[in-house]
Motif scaffolding. Structure first.
Motif, PDB file in Angstrom:
ATOM      1  N   THR A  72       0.840  -1.206   0.000  1.00  0.00           N
ATOM      2  CA  THR A  72       0.000   0.000   0.000  1.00  0.00           C
ATOM      3  C   THR A  72       0.875   1.255   0.000  1.00  0.00           C
ATOM      4  O   THR A  72       0.592   2.226  -0.730  1.00  0.00           O
ATOM      5  CB  THR A  72      -0.935  -0.010   1.223  1.00  0.00           C
ATOM      6  OG1 THR A  72      -1.876  -1.079   1.091  1.00  0.00           O
ATOM      7  CG2 THR A  72      -1.698   1.305   1.339  1.00  0.00           C
ATOM      8  N   ASP A  73       1.935   1.242   0.805  1.00  0.00           N
ATOM      9  CA  ASP A  73       2.849   2.394   0.846  1.00  0.00           C
ATOM     10  C   ASP A  73       3.425   2.674  -0.540  1.00  0.00           C
ATOM     11  O   ASP A  73       3.474   3.839  -0.994  1.00  0.00           O
ATOM     12  CB  ASP A  73       4.007   2.122   1.816  1.00  0.00           C
ATOM     13  CG  ASP A  73       3.541   1.957   3.250  1.00  0.00           C
ATOM     14  OD1 ASP A  73       2.438   2.452   3.560  1.00  0.00           O
ATOM     15  OD2 ASP A  73       4.274   1.348   4.037  1.00  0.00           O
ATOM     16  N   THR A  74       3.833   1.610  -1.213  1.00  0.00           N
ATOM     17  CA  THR A  74       4.477   1.781  -2.522  1.00  0.00           C
ATOM     18  C   THR A  74       3.489   2.312  -3.555  1.00  0.00           C
ATOM     19  O   THR A  74       3.830   3.190  -4.362  1.00  0.00           O
ATOM     20  CB  THR A  74       5.077   0.444  -2.991  1.00  0.00           C
ATOM     21  OG1 THR A  74       6.014  -0.029  -2.012  1.00  0.00           O
ATOM     22  CG2 THR A  74       5.780   0.603  -4.331  1.00  0.00           C
ATOM     23  N   VAL A  75       2.259   1.782  -3.559  1.00  0.00           N
ATOM     24  CA  VAL A  75       1.263   2.257  -4.525  1.00  0.00           C
ATOM     25  C   VAL A  75       0.996   3.738  -4.320  1.00  0.00           C
ATOM     26  O   VAL A  75       0.898   4.514  -5.284  1.00  0.00           O
ATOM     27  CB  VAL A  75      -0.040   1.438  -4.405  1.00  0.00           C
ATOM     28  CG1 VAL A  75      -1.166   2.085  -5.224  1.00  0.00           C
ATOM     29  CG2 VAL A  75       0.178   0.007  -4.863  1.00  0.00           C
ATOM     30  N   ILE A  76       0.874   4.167  -3.044  1.00  0.00           N
ATOM     31  CA  ILE A  76       0.627   5.589  -2.769  1.00  0.00           C
ATOM     32  C   ILE A  76       1.803   6.434  -3.240  1.00  0.00           C
ATOM     33  O   ILE A  76       1.633   7.533  -3.816  1.00  0.00           O
ATOM     34  CB  ILE A  76       0.349   5.795  -1.263  1.00  0.00           C
ATOM     35  CG1 ILE A  76      -0.973   5.095  -0.873  1.00  0.00           C
ATOM     36  CG2 ILE A  76       0.272   7.275  -0.913  1.00  0.00           C
ATOM     37  CD1 ILE A  76      -1.284   5.127   0.611  1.00  0.00           C
TER      38      ILE A  76
END
Length: 1008
Positions: free
Chosen positions: A435-439
């Motif tokens: 999730t961190d990477t997608v954001i």
């Protein structure tokens, strides 16, 4: 006499003056008399203990006498309950009632508790509630069909059985053996607890979902549904538990309302404007579609953005930039506040005009995303445009099916991104670093408008207590959408208690479009399917399933792994199936959902002649669980519900209304409730009947509270009931109803009246039990004892009981009523308190040695007890008495002589039936007045003493259903009785001071 003149009688009383105030008599008075062996017939015994003239007559007074203990507590109570269970054949009762002759059958089908731990108070509520109804049905002469069972498969059992063992090193058979051992241990502990609670069943013949014969019947139902096309294999999104590594059904989810997600507002730049809007003046080249999602990790799998065709949309310009954003018009003000920037509408149009528009994917270069119309879009949150990832949403998948979009999954079963997601995401957990990477990717692409924390309801694995995700997977499904209408139609014929639960059941049924029934575990019933090694096509038909079911019935489902493939798929089966050689196939590894396991209990347990229960009784969590899975499978196979009635009870909470948890320290262990804890001063032993009373007095249709206060209150209620029963037993000493009972028509009217009240009480109690309203039974019982017995009847009859001769007609009449009352009250409470009821029955007169209450039937009553005019006579006298008593507050009624004046008419005739002579000290009217002497006249004398206390009232008589109505006035004058106090009975009926009254003189057989 009036009592024999009139036919059907009904009674209406209108309160006049001070009304009917029976409660002025202390409910506990009879207990005090029962305790004291030196008590007289009325008044305060201690007050006269020094009177030598009265002491010599003490032994002549017939005080209560019984060896029935006033109170049992501690180890004596526990020993007594165990003794009663053995002496009264609790363990043989179920078999006995099945063998006797009975005209009707009552079937309560036992929803199987889960075999994953020790017994808890939720079990107690459920099992005791069922047992109360079953025991009632046994008492009223029905054959009870009740087979206890256990749900023995599933992930929680598997996980607990394995503990810290390395699962990778165990074979399926090793895992299954450990899970079976764990389940058998849990079943053993739970069964022992249920027996200790007094639950009636044949505990040697229960059903278990891991039994081979049960599993075979389950496969037969599976095959019937498969042959109808209701069970199929497909690739579609399912709830997936990363922590458990298996698919889950809706019923296996619990929603955490406090879950926090990282939500984002993201933009999808418009590549091709919608054709209908392309000619507008707005510059679509700088426009972007704004979406909001609480699951940013699903954005890489996006295939479309959906809009609502019948809603207004607007292009809005950000005040802090020239960017145009496409949002729903009604969301503009909310978005302005949420984003903290002014949004000005540039143009507005209908959603249908967006058709044909195409966007660019924000993080996947070169990928195009169409704008599509969909009816699942809502305006409650977000922007009115929905990011659609068919691999990760049920509604999204529906859109993909309709528009033929690809279902691209970039996530594996460990909830990690696969290589297809690209090197930047590969291997990252989607609910964490992914999730961190997608954001971060959205930010780098200039597509991140805002990030925020969103607290919302989110599905969790109800066993692992961890979040789930939605993944597409090849699974086995039941097409519940095609069963819904039939299920709803079947439910129309089912009674639901409480009726409010029907709406929840229907709502949960509506939400379930399909039911995933395959699980990727070892501990369960294998799905009897074989797959072609090259094509992956499943081989499953009535020949293959029937053969496997036969093997399961003989050997159990372990044989799926134990036997060779050619034993599972022998040549004759392959031939009938028109399949190739056995070497072309491999056995499947999935097992069936345990809700399917338990959902077919109707087929495996209920009578074959009519596999439909009178009632299912479970907690409200089963509205989406067992109630529903049983309904769907039964409707699928037989087109009808497996139950005629559903009873839905609430959950058990702590006394503070909190969910029980070890961390809060508020868990109530039923074993500790019964046997006591380590510190008996804190956790005393209450015994099984207190646990049963707690269930009975609770409003089970809402949340049920338990704790020290509730248990102590239940114990006190049983003590009060026990003392009432002891008083009844004590006054029946030496009485044999088989030879000494008085014909009801010859009994005193007040005794007949109590039998009339007892009959009404019995009918009301029967109705309450029949409706599963056990708390109403408790309220009826307590009201009958406190109002009709303690406060009214017991206060009136003590003089006759204690001071008449032992075998006088009046005393025998009273004992006849008391014996019927004892019998009726004992039977009324027996389904709730079987230990106490059987103990009372063993002390009660008129029974042979070895007789038990549950072999002897329900409350006995006779229509003779409802005698025409009886109720009016006694109630009329009570109205007059209450007027008198209200005029002498704080004084003893026995000190007075009464003159009752009634004009000639119905009321006068009624009172005349209670006292034929004008003046009497021993009439039934005098007894009801509780005075020493009563005069019955048509008018008050003119020469009343100046200290006479007078009161007046009116009584309305309604006879023959309203055919005869008469309102009669009455007057009462009370004066201190001129007679002397009898030293034996303590009534003012003696002609000479310190001498016995005529009645007592006659009883003692000579001069005083």
């Amino acid at each position: 006499m009036l009592l024999s003149r009139f036919g059907v009688v009904s009674f209406i009383v209108r309160k006049w003056g001070h009304g009917t105030q029976r409660s002025i008599f202390h409910p506990g008075l009879h207990v005090q008399v029962c305790r004291s062996q030196s008590a007289g017939s009325s008044g305060d015994t201690a007050q006269h203990s020094g009177d030598q003239g009265e002491r010599k007559y003490r032994d002549s007074v017939l005080l209560p006498k019984t060896d029935f203990p006033m109170k049992l507590s501690g180890q004596k109570l526990l020993d007594r309950e165990i003794e009663i269970q053995k002496l009264c054949g609790f363990s043989e009762l179920y078999a006995w009632q099945r063998d006797r002759k009975a005209k009707k059958e009552f079937c309560l089908h036992d929803g199987p508790p889960y075999a994953n731990g020790d017994p808890h108070v939720g079990h107690a509520l459920n099992k005791i509630l069922k047992d109360i109804r079953n025991r009632f049905e046994v008492l009223r002469g029905r054959h009870v069909h009740y087979v206890p069972g256990w749900d023995c498969h599933g992930l929680p059992i598997e996980l607990k059985a394995l503990g810290d063992l390395a699962v990778e090193g165990l074979t399926p058979l090793q895992i299954r053996q450990k899970a079976r051992e764990f389940a058998e241990g849990a079943v053993s502990r739970q069964r022992a607890a249920f027996q200790r609670w007094g639950v009636m069943a044949d505990w040697t013949h229960c059903y278990y979902t891991f039994d081979g014969r049960y599993e075979a019947r389950q496969l037969e139902v599976f095959q019937e549904m498969h042959s109808k096309g209701l069970i199929y294999r497909d690739y579609k999104p399912v709830f997936w538990s990363p922590s458990s590594r298996t698919a889950l059904a809706e019923a296996e989810l619990e929603y955490n309302a406090q879950h926090t997600s990282r939500a984002v507002y993201a933009t999808f730049p418009v590549k091709t404007p919608p054709p209908k809007l392309a000619s507008a003046a707005e510059d679509w080249s700088s426009a972007a579609v704004l979406v909001w999602t609480t699951q940013p990790w699903t954005l890489p799998a996006n295939q479309a953005v959906c809009f609502m065709p019948n809603t207004q949309y607007s292009l809005v310009r950000r005040a802090d930039s020239s960017q145009l954003l496409l949002v729903a018009t009604e969301c503009i003000s909310r978005l302005t506040a949420s984003l903290g920037v002014q949004l000005d509408a540039v143009s507005t149009f209908s959603g249908s005009e967006l058709e044909g528009g195409v966007c660019r994917h924000p993080t996947m270069p070169g990928k195009e995303v169409p704008l599509l119309a969909a009816n699942h879009v809502t305006m409650g949150k977000g922007t009115g445009l929905v990011h659609t990832a068919p691999a990760h949403g049920m509604e999204d998948f529906g859109v993909a099916s309709h528009f033929n979009l690809p279902v691209e999954c970039l996530v594996d079963e460990e909830a990690k991104f696969t290589e297809l997601a690209g090197p930047e995401l590969h291997g990252q957990e989607v609910l964490g670093q992914g999730t961190d990477t997608v954001i971060s990717m959205l930010g780098a692409a200039g597509a991140l408008v805002k990030e925020e924390d969103c607290v919302h309801s989110y599905p969790y694995d109800w066993r692992a207590r961890r979040p789930v995700i939605i993944l597409p997977s090849k699974q086995w499904f039941i097409n519940t959408a095609s069963l819904k209408d039939k299920a709803k139609e079947a439910l129309q014929k089912v009674r639901v208690v409480p009726e409010s639960a029907r709406g929840s059941l229907l709502a949960m049924l509506d939400r379930r479009t399909y039911w995933c029934i395959s699980r990727q575990r070892s501990w369960g019933v294998p799905i009897p399917v074989f797959y072609h090694k090259e094509t992956g096509e499943p081989l499953i038909n009535r020949h293959t399933v029937s053969h496997v079911a036969t093997l399961f019935a003989e050997k159990g489902s372990d044989c799926w792994w134990e036997l060779s493939l050619d034993s599972l798929l022998p040549p004759q089966v392959l031939k009938k199936s028109k399949a190739g050689p056995v070497t072309d196939y491999e056995r499947g590894e999935d097992v069936l959902d345990i809700w399917f396991d338990s959902g077919v209990t109707w087929a495996a347990v209920l009578p074959e002649s009519d596999p439909r229960a009178d009632v299912y009784v479970e907690g409200k969590d089963q509205l989406g669980g067992w109630f529903q899975s049983s309904l769907l499978t039964s409707v699928a196979v037989r087109n009808k519900a497996p139950y005629r009635s559903l009873v839905v009870h609430g959950f058990v909470l702590s006394e503070k209304g909190e969910k029980m948890s070890k961390s809060l320290g508020n868990v109530v262990d039923p074993t500790v409730v019964i046997n006591g804890g380590k510190d008996l001063s804190v956790s005393p032993p209450y015994g099984a009947d207190v646990l049963r009373w707690w269930v009975a007095e609770s409003n089970v249709f809402s949340e049920v509270l338990i704790g020290p206060t509730a248990l102590s209150s239940a114990q006190e209620s049983i003590h009060k009931l026990r003392n009432t029963l002891r008083f009844l037993l004590g006054n029946l000493h030496g009485f044999d109803p088989r030879t000494q009972a008085v014909d009801p028509r010859q009994m005193h009217y007040v005794d007949q009246y109590l039998l009339h009240l007892l009959r009404e009480f019995g009918m009301k109690v029967s109705d309450a039990y029949s409706e599963f309203d056990v708390s109403r039974v408790v309220r009826l019982l307590q009201a009958f004892i406190s109002r009709d017995l303690s406060s009214f009847y017991f206060s009136i009859i003590k003089d006759r009981l204690y001071c008449d001769s032992e075998d006088s007609p009046g005393r025998r009449s009273c004992q006849t009523a008391l014996e019927e009352i004892l019998d009726g009250v004992t039977r009324a409470v027996a389904p709730i308190l079987p230990h106490l009821a059987e103990e009372v029955y063993r002390h009660a007169p008129g029974h042979e040695d070895g007789e038990t209450l549950f072999h002897s039937g329900w409350i006995k009553s006779s229509s003779v007890w409802t005698k025409p005019g009886l109720q009016e006579a006694v109630e009329g006298a009570c109205a007059i008495r209450d007027s008198f008593l209200s005029s002498i507050p704080g004084r003893n009624a026995v000190e007075y002589e009464l003159t009752i004046a009634i004009e000639p008419g119905l009321l006068f005739e009624l009172m005349e039936s209670l006292q034929e002579e004008p003046t009497s000290t021993c009439s039934q009217l005098t007894e009801l007045m509780m005075a020493s002497r009563t005069n019955l006249l048509s008018a008050l004398p003119q020469d009343l003493p100046s200290d006479a206390l007078t009161s007046r009232g009116s009584f309305l008589i309604n006879l023959e259903g309203g055919g005869i109505r008469e309102e009669s006035a009455y007057s009462v004058a009370a004066v201190p009785c001129p007679l002397s106090r009898c030293p034996r009975c303590r009534r003012y009926t003696a002609e000479v001071p310190e001498c016995l009254c005529p009645r007592c003189k006659s009883v003692l057989g000579g001069p005083n």
